[in-house]
Scaffold this motif. Structure first.
Motif, short mmCIF file in Angstrom:
data_model
loop_
_atom_site.label_atom_id
_atom_site.label_comp_id
_atom_site.label_asym_id
_atom_site.label_seq_id
_atom_site.Cartn_x
_atom_site.Cartn_y
_atom_site.Cartn_z
N TYR A 215 0.82 -1.21 0.00
CA TYR A 215 0.00 0.00 0.00
C TYR A 215 0.85 1.26 0.00
O TYR A 215 0.45 2.28 -0.57
CB TYR A 215 -0.93 0.00 1.22
CG TYR A 215 -1.59 1.34 1.49
CD1 TYR A 215 -2.58 1.83 0.64
CD2 TYR A 215 -1.22 2.11 2.58
CE1 TYR A 215 -3.18 3.07 0.88
CE2 TYR A 215 -1.81 3.34 2.83
CZ TYR A 215 -2.79 3.81 1.98
OH TYR A 215 -3.37 5.03 2.22
N SER A 220 -0.04 7.96 -1.53
CA SER A 220 -1.49 8.01 -1.56
C SER A 220 -1.98 9.46 -1.53
O SER A 220 -1.43 10.30 -0.81
CB SER A 220 -2.06 7.26 -0.35
OG SER A 220 -3.45 7.41 -0.28
N ASP A 226 -7.95 7.05 3.93
CA ASP A 226 -7.51 5.66 3.97
C ASP A 226 -7.20 5.20 5.40
O ASP A 226 -7.62 4.12 5.83
CB ASP A 226 -6.26 5.47 3.10
CG ASP A 226 -6.58 5.52 1.62
OD1 ASP A 226 -7.76 5.56 1.27
OD2 ASP A 226 -5.62 5.53 0.82
N THR A 229 -10.41 5.04 7.52
CA THR A 229 -11.23 3.88 7.15
C THR A 229 -10.61 2.59 7.66
O THR A 229 -11.30 1.71 8.18
CB THR A 229 -11.38 3.80 5.62
OG1 THR A 229 -12.02 4.99 5.13
CG2 THR A 229 -12.21 2.60 5.21
N ALA A 230 -9.29 2.48 7.53
CA ALA A 230 -8.59 1.28 8.00
C ALA A 230 -8.75 1.12 9.51
O ALA A 230 -8.97 0.01 10.01
CB ALA A 230 -7.12 1.35 7.63
N THR A 233 -12.14 -0.26 10.23
CA THR A 233 -12.31 -1.64 9.77
C THR A 233 -11.55 -2.63 10.64
O THR A 233 -12.03 -3.73 10.91
CB THR A 233 -11.82 -1.78 8.31
OG1 THR A 233 -12.53 -0.85 7.48
CG2 THR A 233 -12.03 -3.18 7.78
N SER A 282 -1.75 -2.14 5.23
CA SER A 282 -1.34 -2.44 3.86
C SER A 282 -2.06 -3.66 3.31
O SER A 282 -2.54 -3.66 2.17
CB SER A 282 0.18 -2.67 3.81
OG SER A 282 0.59 -2.97 2.49
N TYR A 285 -5.71 -2.97 2.26
CA TYR A 285 -5.89 -2.33 0.95
C TYR A 285 -5.32 -3.17 -0.20
O TYR A 285 -5.68 -2.97 -1.35
CB TYR A 285 -5.26 -0.93 0.96
CG TYR A 285 -6.10 0.04 1.75
CD1 TYR A 285 -7.38 0.38 1.32
CD2 TYR A 285 -5.64 0.59 2.94
CE1 TYR A 285 -8.17 1.24 2.05
CE2 TYR A 285 -6.44 1.46 3.68
CZ TYR A 285 -7.70 1.78 3.23
OH TYR A 285 -8.49 2.62 3.96
N THR A 286 -4.45 -4.13 0.13
CA THR A 286 -3.90 -5.01 -0.90
C THR A 286 -4.85 -6.17 -1.21
O THR A 286 -5.06 -6.53 -2.37
CB THR A 286 -2.53 -5.58 -0.46
OG1 THR A 286 -1.63 -4.50 -0.21
CG2 THR A 286 -1.94 -6.48 -1.55
N GLY A 288 -8.09 -6.51 0.48
CA GLY A 288 -9.50 -6.19 0.72
C GLY A 288 -10.02 -6.54 2.09
O GLY A 288 -11.07 -6.05 2.50
#
Length: 335
Positions: A215, A220, A226, A229-230, A233, A282, A285-286, A288
């Motif tokens: 990532y 970015s 990002d 959101t991470a 999650t 990472s 985002y790599t 999902g």
């Protein structure tokens, strides 16, 4: 002598009572990167094994250096007795009792601390990693005259300073805005990655963990979004893991390095937690998502990188120390 026969208090992670090696189902290589010591007693026992094929195999893969015996390591850093399927040929062709003491006790870590015996577990073991993401870290007594409540009360004396220092850092950094916190984290992550990349590529024991830094390879344009959101999650697993790892690693780090300075201990613990989180971001985002098995793989990989092998772990510690500077910023970097 059995541990329970000793006079000292014996305090262990609660994992001790339920630990069971998962053998061929294990996805980790616990003996990678370590020089596995073979005691004189174990060496003599190996020389007397009735199974000649196994005996010759073992003896041919032991080397002597400065009067001490060690199992040889292969080019990739693994023990020479380890087959490609991850099983030890000694255990495959005999039983656990035949193993040398070093292998029999792994992943248990034991040391005398003050008047007590402490027992922890290496996080390079998947069973330990699963414990850290699924259970609440606590401590038990292995002595009948000491209750588990007493064990839990004894241990914080060794780890409370780390926890208090971290909490104070959180309070000091409270006024940093959420947006600035995301930018600080991202920039520090990039600094750490650039310094760690060469070390990781040189380390045959660990190699590159798939997706761990992907990532961050491209700058970015949506850092704040990002990271935010991470965090949302990953918080269900990471929230418990962070709390557990702070206690677990404070306990095991003091157990292994009793003469280490407070600053070095704190830096190492925070650095390992930061690595776990930045890799999880990472991989999110790599790939999902980050499933439990991926969390376990991350924990195993970080611990092997940071704790297996003195030279590599020292280099990584120096990266943590040089890149991060102000101790208070750790409270942001491991959010």
């Amino acid at each position: 002598m059995n541990l329970s026969d000793r006079k000292q208090n014996i305090i262990s992670l609660s994992l001790y009572k339920d630990f069971k090696c998962i053998a061929d189902k294990c996805t980790s290589t616990c003996c990678a990167g370590w020089k596995i010591t073979v005691s004189d007693k174990d060496y003599d026992r190996f020389c007397r094994l009735e199974d000649k094929v196994l005996r010759d195999d073992i003896i041919s893969n032991i080397e002597e250096k400065n009067g001490k015996y060690f199992f040889k390591n292969m080019a990739d850093g693994r023990c020479a007795m380890l087959d490609d399927d991850g099983l030890c040929r000694i255990q495959r062709n005999s039983d656990e009792k035949t193993l040398c003491n070093t292998c029999r006790k792994f992943p248990r870590l034991t040391s005398v601390c003050g008047n007590d015996i402490w027992i922890s577990f290496a996080a390079s073991c998947p069973v330990t990693a699963r414990y850290l993401i699924s259970e609440k870290v606590s401590f038990i007594s292995l002595k009948s005259d000491m209750t588990d409540r007493m064990a839990n009360n004894c241990v914080p004396d060794a780890v409370s300073e780390i926890l208090s220092y971290y909490e104070e850092g959180c309070r000091i950094m409270t006024n940093v805005s959420p947006e600035d916190r995301c930018v600080i984290r991202y920039n520090k992550y990039i600094d750490v990655i650039s310094s760690l990349s060469e070390i990781i590529m040189e380390d045959k024991r660990c190699g590159y963990l798939t997706g761990c830094f992907d990532y961050y390879e491209n700058q970015s344009e949506s850092i704040i979004k990002d990271i935010t959101t991470a965090d949302e999650t990953l918080k269900k697993v990471y929230g418990k893991l962070k709390s557990n790892y702070l206690i677990y690693r404070s306990f095991s780090r003091v157990l292994e390095f009793q003469e280490e300075s407070f600053h070095d201990c704190y830096t190492q613990i925070m650095g390992e937690i930061m690595l776990i989180k930045m890799i999880a971001v990472s991989r999110l985002y790599t790939f999902g998502k980050v499933k439990d098995e991926s969390w376990i793989e991350i924990i195993n990989w970080v611990y092997r990188l940071c704790a297996h092998g003195r030279k590599t772990s020292q280099r990584i510690h120096e990266v943590f120390d040089a890149c991060l500077g102000n101790d208070n910023i750790w409270s942001i970097l491991i959010e």
